[in-house]
Design an enzyme around this catalytic site. Structure first.
Site, PDB file in Angstrom:
ATOM      1  CB  SER A 140      -0.879  -0.002   1.251  1.00  0.00           C
ATOM      2  OG  SER A 140      -1.497   1.253   1.457  1.00  0.00           O
ATOM      3  CE1 TYR A 153      -4.121  -2.031   5.344  1.00  0.00           C
ATOM      4  CE2 TYR A 153      -3.108   0.042   4.667  1.00  0.00           C
ATOM      5  CZ  TYR A 153      -3.769  -1.134   4.349  1.00  0.00           C
ATOM      6  OH  TYR A 153      -4.075  -1.409   3.040  1.00  0.00           O
TER       7      TYR A 153
END
Length: 275
Positions: A140, A153
């Protein structure tokens, strides 16, 4: 020692984790359209209706080594090898460090990071035997740009970036390429996997995902193009490229932007606490 050469668009043997929804499903569709042989794996016991008829479907939980072993056995028996391994499955998580629970941390590490590690570890011996193959790990932009309120995350996606860079060099002598995909926000169902305690943060994350301009199909097309070009880091959108290079080349600008984001999160949290 095998040389690394670009692969043709058709004739691929492709395995995609998280292949029944979101970016995984978009990748499955993209490769089926190119005439590839595709194995889509995901958590559902029965074949999801969204998976294209041209693809094979099997259940695989990236947290379960026995599922990985079964997938490897299937690939060996049915295809005799693998050209592209997409370690794509992941969950959304996030929250402030004093709000998010250790259980949330353990869940996201097991799926987002160790799920990728298991895939790489399981299939690398086969790819070494072949002297070819390409591993594509979905990280990401959060793996490169570490904004506030997303520590778990960010940590897992940064781990995927680090793993991918390590394997890029480690496996190169064996003819195996490794790429890491680092998209910013795009429209998908990822927000449905939020399960944490920090509801304020999760509401913000959901808005960013559901209102994004780019779709999963848009991102998949750019990923496939990046893989075919042999790129190691695949940045799929303008926000990602701008943020990445700002952090590298104009760090004070990046720091000011991240600090403003942190103050906005703190202000929203204080306001919510006063309700």
């Amino acid at each position: 020692m095998s040389s690394v050469v670009p692969q043709s668009r058709s004739g691929h043997r492709v395995l995609v984790t998280g292949g029944a929804s979101g970016l995984g499903l978009a990748l499955v569709r993209a490769y089926c359209a190119r005439g590839a042989r595709v194995l889509a794996v995901d958590l559902a016991d029965e074949r999801p209706t969204a998976v294209p008829d041209a693809a094979v479907y099997r259940r695989l939980d990236v947290r379960a080594q026995q599922d990985w072993d079964a997938a490897l056995a299937w690939v060996r028996e049915e295809w005799g090898g693998l050209d592209l391994l997409y370690n794509n499955a992941g969950v959304a998580t996030g929250g402030r460090i004093d709000v998010e629970s250790m259980a949330d941390w353990e869940r996201v590490i097991d799926v987002n990071l160790l799920g990728v590690v298991r895939g790489c570890q399981t299939f690398t011996p086969l790819l070494k035997e072949q002297g070819s193959g390409h591993i594509v790990n979905t990280a990401s932009l959060a793996g490169l740009i570490h904004g506030p309120g997303m520590s778990s995350y960010n940590a897992t996606k940064a781990g995927v970036v680090a793993l991918s860079e390590t394997l890029h060099f480690e496996l190169l002598p064996f003819g195996i390429r490794v790429s890491v995909v680092c998209p910013a926000f795009f429209r998908t169902n990822l927000h449905q996997s939020f399960q944490g305690k920090d509801e304020e943060f999760e509401q913000s994350g959901t808005r960013l995902i559901t209102t994004a301009k780019l779709s999963a199909d848009d991102i998949a097309a750019r990923v496939v193009k990046g893989v075919e070009a042999g790129k190691h880091i695949i940045l799929t959108d303008r926000l990602g490229r701008t943020s990445y290079w700002t952090k590298r080349l104009a760090r004070p600008v990046y720091d000011r932007a991240a600090s403003r984001g942190a103050h906005r999160i703190a202000a929203r949290a204080e306001k919510a606490a006063q309700r």
